[in-house]
Design a protein around this motif. Structure first.
Motif, mmCIF file in Angstrom:
data_model
loop_
_atom_site.group_PDB
_atom_site.id
_atom_site.type_symbol
_atom_site.label_atom_id
_atom_site.label_comp_id
_atom_site.label_asym_id
_atom_site.label_seq_id
_atom_site.Cartn_x
_atom_site.Cartn_y
_atom_site.Cartn_z
ATOM 1 N N UNK A 30 0.814 -1.217 0.000
ATOM 2 C CA UNK A 30 0.000 0.000 0.000
ATOM 3 C C UNK A 30 0.844 1.263 0.000
ATOM 4 N N UNK A 31 1.983 1.228 0.690
ATOM 5 C CA UNK A 31 2.822 2.427 0.742
ATOM 6 C C UNK A 31 3.371 2.790 -0.631
ATOM 7 N N UNK A 32 3.788 1.780 -1.406
ATOM 8 C CA UNK A 32 4.295 2.049 -2.755
ATOM 9 C C UNK A 32 3.152 2.435 -3.684
ATOM 10 N N UNK A 33 1.983 1.826 -3.472
ATOM 11 C CA UNK A 33 0.820 2.166 -4.299
ATOM 12 C C UNK A 33 0.457 3.640 -4.128
ATOM 13 N N UNK A 38 -1.363 8.004 -9.447
ATOM 14 C CA UNK A 38 -1.395 8.928 -10.571
ATOM 15 C C UNK A 38 -0.445 8.549 -11.692
ATOM 16 N N UNK A 39 0.383 7.530 -11.457
ATOM 17 C CA UNK A 39 1.345 7.112 -12.470
ATOM 18 C C UNK A 39 1.039 5.713 -13.002
ATOM 19 N N UNK A 40 -0.209 5.274 -12.787
ATOM 20 C CA UNK A 40 -0.602 3.927 -13.210
ATOM 21 C C UNK A 40 -0.449 3.735 -14.727
ATOM 22 N N UNK A 41 -0.801 4.762 -15.508
ATOM 23 C CA UNK A 41 -0.705 4.640 -16.957
ATOM 24 C C UNK A 41 0.749 4.490 -17.394
ATOM 25 N N UNK A 43 3.192 3.206 -15.606
ATOM 26 C CA UNK A 43 3.632 1.866 -15.215
ATOM 27 C C UNK A 43 3.103 0.828 -16.195
ATOM 28 N N UNK A 44 1.830 0.986 -16.589
ATOM 29 C CA UNK A 44 1.228 0.046 -17.537
ATOM 30 C C UNK A 44 1.965 0.070 -18.868
ATOM 31 N N UNK A 45 2.339 1.265 -19.325
ATOM 32 C CA UNK A 45 3.070 1.385 -20.584
ATOM 33 C C UNK A 45 4.452 0.741 -20.482
ATOM 34 N N UNK A 46 5.138 0.990 -19.353
ATOM 35 C CA UNK A 46 6.458 0.386 -19.148
ATOM 36 C C UNK A 46 6.354 -1.138 -19.101
ATOM 37 N N UNK A 47 5.277 -1.640 -18.470
ATOM 38 C CA UNK A 47 5.091 -3.078 -18.354
ATOM 39 C C UNK A 47 4.834 -3.700 -19.722
ATOM 40 N N UNK A 48 4.077 -3.000 -20.545
ATOM 41 C CA UNK A 48 3.807 -3.491 -21.899
ATOM 42 C C UNK A 48 5.091 -3.546 -22.718
ATOM 43 N N UNK A 49 5.922 -2.521 -22.545
ATOM 44 C CA UNK A 49 7.165 -2.451 -23.310
ATOM 45 C C UNK A 49 8.208 -3.446 -22.827
ATOM 46 N N UNK A 50 8.234 -3.681 -21.505
ATOM 47 C CA UNK A 50 9.287 -4.505 -20.917
ATOM 48 C C UNK A 50 8.762 -5.833 -20.354
ATOM 49 N N UNK A 51 7.537 -6.213 -20.719
ATOM 50 C CA UNK A 51 6.913 -7.394 -20.126
ATOM 51 C C UNK A 51 7.755 -8.649 -20.164
ATOM 52 N N UNK A 52 8.490 -8.833 -21.252
ATOM 53 C CA UNK A 52 9.321 -10.033 -21.384
ATOM 54 C C UNK A 52 10.725 -9.821 -20.838
ATOM 55 N N UNK A 53 10.978 -8.632 -20.330
ATOM 56 C CA UNK A 53 12.298 -8.298 -19.790
ATOM 57 C C UNK A 53 12.119 -7.774 -18.369
ATOM 58 N N UNK A 54 12.045 -8.695 -17.409
ATOM 59 C CA UNK A 54 11.787 -8.305 -16.025
ATOM 60 C C UNK A 54 12.870 -7.380 -15.496
ATOM 61 N N UNK A 64 11.503 5.261 -11.437
ATOM 62 C CA UNK A 64 10.226 5.922 -11.170
ATOM 63 C C UNK A 64 10.014 6.120 -9.675
ATOM 64 N N UNK A 65 10.338 5.100 -8.882
ATOM 65 C CA UNK A 65 10.208 5.196 -7.427
ATOM 66 C C UNK A 65 11.165 6.244 -6.873
ATOM 67 N N UNK A 66 12.377 6.287 -7.395
ATOM 68 C CA UNK A 66 13.376 7.251 -6.935
ATOM 69 C C UNK A 66 12.881 8.682 -7.137
ATOM 70 N N UNK A 67 12.358 8.969 -8.330
ATOM 71 C CA UNK A 67 11.835 10.310 -8.597
ATOM 72 C C UNK A 67 10.651 10.640 -7.685
ATOM 73 N N UNK A 68 9.778 9.663 -7.471
ATOM 74 C CA UNK A 68 8.607 9.888 -6.622
ATOM 75 C C UNK A 68 9.022 10.145 -5.185
ATOM 76 N N UNK A 69 10.025 9.421 -4.695
ATOM 77 C CA UNK A 69 10.516 9.625 -3.334
ATOM 78 C C UNK A 69 11.146 11.000 -3.177
#
Length: 241
Positions: A30-33, A38-41, A43-54, A64-69
């Motif tokens: 929940x804390x990371x959520x 507001x950045x769900x879109x 994250x979704x785009x990054x996941x689509x682009x990198x889905x096969x590359x964990x 993304x977390x670093x900038x948000x922090x």
């Protein structure tokens, strides 16, 4: 796949749902959520682009977390300084001077009126822990209410500062006392971290809770259609549950 991601000294629990060697869904505590709200879109785009590359997705997620922090820390500090000019000077002057002593990096979160603050500290294994403080209007003349996320003796832990006979209610004293309490649970958290890292945990759902260090129960998968629930004794974590 699940585990903890560490960014700027803070740990977040993350879960990746994998299908056909591709990440199809990302979940987190929940804390990371809240941090990434507001950045769900994005994250979704990054996941689509990198889905096969964990690994690639993890690198982008960490950035993304670093900038948000950084933005959150700057906002908390600006809010703190701004409010200090509007409220009783002794209260805020004292808090600011104490943070100058213990370090502003200890400030994890603060409410708008600064009556509630969260401090962040690390234990011997570099695990992060939150100290929740509720500050009275006449602080530091009166003691704050202190809450720690520990697995047992929660009432004692939550009030160990308030019930103490000392008149030292400084942030430094609170942090040192809290670290002393946290040190009692190192073996317990070693065991629980090992379970969380090396088993498939069904419950509890870390994505719905800020606090998980106090939870002694785990329900883990042992076969395709079978799971087992265990409860670890914090006072004797190496004993068979």
């Amino acid at each position: 796949l699940s585990g903890f991601i560490k960014v700027r000294g803070q740990e977040f629990y993350v879960v990746f749902d994998v299908k056909d060697k591709k990440v199809v869904k990302f979940r987190c505590d929940k804390s990371l959520k809240l941090l990434l709200a507001g950045q769900e879109q994005t994250i979704s785009q990054r996941l689509t682009q990198q889905g096969s590359n964990l690994q690639g997705f993890l690198i982008e997620l960490q950035e993304l977390i670093t900038r948000s922090l950084q933005e959150s820390e700057e906002m908390n500090l600006d809010t703190f300084r701004h409010k200090s000019k509007q409220q009783a000077p002794n209260f805020y002057t004292k808090l600011i001077s104490e943070f100058d002593i213990v370090g502003w990096e200890c400030l994890h979160w603060a409410s708008e009126d600064l009556s509630h603050i969260h401090l962040i500290v690390q234990d011997a294994a570099n695990r992060n822990h939150i100290i929740s403080l509720q500050l009275p209007p006449d602080y530091p003349s009166s003691p704050p209410k202190v809450k720690l996320d520990v697995p047992e003796l929660s009432d004692d832990a939550n009030n160990h500062q308030s019930s103490s006979k000392t008149s030292d209610y400084s942030l430094h004293h609170i942090i040192e006392q809290s670290k002393s309490t946290i040190a009692n649970y190192q073996d317990f958290w070693d065991v629980m971290d090992d379970l969380d890292t090396n088993t498939w945990v069904l419950e509890p759902d870390f994505s719905t809770s800020f606090s998980y260090r106090s939870i002694t129960m785990r329900r883990i998968v042992v076969a395709t259609t079978c799971s087992i629930q265990i409860d670890v004794d914090p006072s004797n974590p190496y004993q068979v549950p």
